[in-house]
Enzyme design. Structure first.
Site, PDB file in Angstrom:
ATOM      1  N   GLU A 279     -10.420   1.407  -2.110  1.00  0.00           N
ATOM      2  CA  GLU A 279     -10.388   1.637  -3.549  1.00  0.00           C
ATOM      3  C   GLU A 279     -11.499   0.875  -4.277  1.00  0.00           C
ATOM      4  O   GLU A 279     -11.296   0.297  -5.337  1.00  0.00           O
ATOM      5  CB  GLU A 279      -9.008   1.319  -4.114  1.00  0.00           C
ATOM      6  CG  GLU A 279      -7.948   2.256  -3.543  1.00  0.00           C
ATOM      7  CD  GLU A 279      -6.562   2.006  -4.073  1.00  0.00           C
ATOM      8  OE1 GLU A 279      -6.443   1.620  -5.250  1.00  0.00           O
ATOM      9  OE2 GLU A 279      -5.596   2.213  -3.313  1.00  0.00           O
ATOM     10  N   GLY A 280     -12.667   0.896  -3.640  1.00  0.00           N
ATOM     11  CA  GLY A 280     -13.835   0.245  -4.213  1.00  0.00           C
ATOM     12  C   GLY A 280     -14.144  -1.067  -3.546  1.00  0.00           C
ATOM     13  O   GLY A 280     -13.371  -2.021  -3.650  1.00  0.00           O
TER      14      GLY A 280
ATOM     15  N   SER B 187       0.820  -1.206   0.000  1.00  0.00           N
ATOM     16  CA  SER B 187       0.000   0.000   0.000  1.00  0.00           C
ATOM     17  C   SER B 187       0.856   1.259   0.000  1.00  0.00           C
ATOM     18  O   SER B 187       0.519   2.249  -0.656  1.00  0.00           O
ATOM     19  CB  SER B 187      -0.934   0.009   1.223  1.00  0.00           C
ATOM     20  OG  SER B 187      -1.896  -1.017   1.129  1.00  0.00           O
TER      21      SER B 187
ATOM     22  N   ILE C  25      -6.544   7.825   5.144  1.00  0.00           N
ATOM     23  CA  ILE C  25      -5.585   8.216   4.124  1.00  0.00           C
ATOM     24  C   ILE C  25      -4.223   7.575   4.425  1.00  0.00           C
ATOM     25  O   ILE C  25      -3.542   7.955   5.383  1.00  0.00           O
ATOM     26  CB  ILE C  25      -5.444   9.747   4.049  1.00  0.00           C
ATOM     27  CG1 ILE C  25      -6.833  10.408   3.920  1.00  0.00           C
ATOM     28  CG2 ILE C  25      -4.535  10.132   2.895  1.00  0.00           C
ATOM     29  CD1 ILE C  25      -7.639   9.930   2.730  1.00  0.00           C
TER      30      ILE C  25
END
Length: 389
Positions: free
Chosen positions: A368-369, A96, A168
């Protein structure tokens, strides 16, 4: 009888170039040397040496490696995918770090930034000397970024940003944040130095997943920025969504790394663990589990290779990336959970990576979805009808 590694079952290495194989070997050694000996401790402590890792990754050209110019390696999409696979075999949080740095923050500046912004940020980010983050998700707006509440208003020749971003990656250690905000002209992006007055970042504590990753909340309290901070090429919501598509491609590959690590661990464990006078790998139920997991891993790898080929040919579409993330993350988490059963009680021990990967994949499944969002993306493409509204 000789054993074969799960991803060697179909001799798929023959589809890779010698350069890709060499690059993969370098990244695998880096993970072996810098990540595997320490990652269980990082996970338990809830922190990782992000800046130190970024510096080492920068030396190998892994940060923004699929971008060209400005100190970036200009590698193929397939090479980038293979790097993500090896990094996530170490830990999802480590992958990540690289994904957010290269495929979100750097990609946004590379694609939509001014020449001045590219020259200022991309070379130090590629070298790991500057850390970036990507501020899109908000406390009340995750799957629906169109509802973002963060605002940017003009004030003379400046912009004033107010709002907050949540979950974040890299935020607590970042030097620059690519922040998306609503303006009177629509959604716009800004390269926000994190030392700008009014910007604060708070580490999110007590996570049960991605603990070897720095995750934070960004608060924007009347942050004044010059016009030069705005990404001039980013107009509308399509800009941040294109960045997400770029990063999701790395997830398609990365999830396979976590699954491979779990499966290899389970096979090694099953071959050495004896019950009822024989290794449990010799029992039919165990072999059935291993065979099914290896099958899904191979299928996911074939899918990733195909998407990599499409990307390198310039023909990869967003819904195809959704297919990849939906399938590969879903199968990876199923593999991790099944491997845990083979390890029995030892499956929950930090001595083995399986539970850590399973927990991490819970986050990968969502960010991310979510799976549901990607199902709707695919469904919309199949039917021509949107189910989002």
């Amino acid at each position: 009888m000789d054993r074969v590694a799960p991803l060697e079952l179909l001799d798929l290495d023959g589809t890779l170039s010698a350069e890709d194989r060499d690059m993969r070997a370098v990244v695998r050694k880096l993970v072996d040397d810098l990540v595997r000996p320490h990652v269980a401790g990082w996970y338990e402590q809830g922190r990782a040496p992000v800046r130190e890792l970024a510096a080492e990754f920068g030396k190998l050209g892994l940060l923004g490696m699929h971008l060209s110019g400005y100190g970036c390696a200009g590698a193929t999409a397939t090479a980038y995918g293979l790097a993500c696979l090896e990094l996530e075999a170490g830990d999802s949080g480590v992958r990540s770090l690289v994904s957010v740095q290269g495929s979100l923050a750097m990609f946004a500046i590379h694609r939509y930034g001014s020449e001045e912004q590219k020259q200022r940020w991309l070379p130090p980010m590629a070298a790991g000397e500057a850390i970036g983050c990507f501020g899109l998700t908000e406390p009340d707006h995750g799957s629906d970024p169109a509802g973002m509440a963060t605002r940017a208003r003009r004030d003379g020749g400046d912009w004033v940003l107010t709002g907050g971003k949540m979950w974040i990656t890299n935020a607590p250690v970042a030097d620059v944040a690519v922040v998306w905000a609503r303006t009177d002209e629509g959604v716009r992006g800004f390269a926000v130095p994190m030392d700008t007055p009014g910007v604060t970042a708070h580490e999110i504590k007590h996570k049960m997943s991605l603990r070897a990753s720095s995750t934070g909340e960004i608060v924007l309290d009347d942050v004044r920025l010059p016009e030069a901070a705005r990404l001039p090429g980013a107009e509308g919501l399509k800009a941040p969504l294109s960045c997400l598509t770029e990063a999701r491609f790395g997830i398609v590959w990365g999830a396979l790394g976590a699954a491979r690590e779990c499966l290899e661990t389970a096979i090694d464990y099953a071959c050495g663990r004896e019950q009822f006078g024989r290794p449990i790998a010799g029992f039919q139920l165990t072999q059935a589990k291993l065979a099914d997991m290896a099958l899904e891993l191979q299928k996911g790898y074939l899918l990733a290779l195909h998407l990599g080929g499409l990307a390198d040919a310039g023909r990869l579409r967003p819904e195809q990336v959704s297919v990849g993330k939906l399938n590969n993350v879903r199968e990876a988490i199923a593999i991790a959970r099944q491997c845990r059963t083979i390890l029995g009680a030892n499956g929950i021990s930090a001595e083995y990576p399986v539970m850590r990967h399973a927990n991490n994949l819970e986050s990968v499944l969502t960010y991310e979805g979510t799976s549901e969002v990607h199902q709707l993306v695919v469904g919309q493409k199949l039917t021509g009808l949107s189910a989002f509204v």
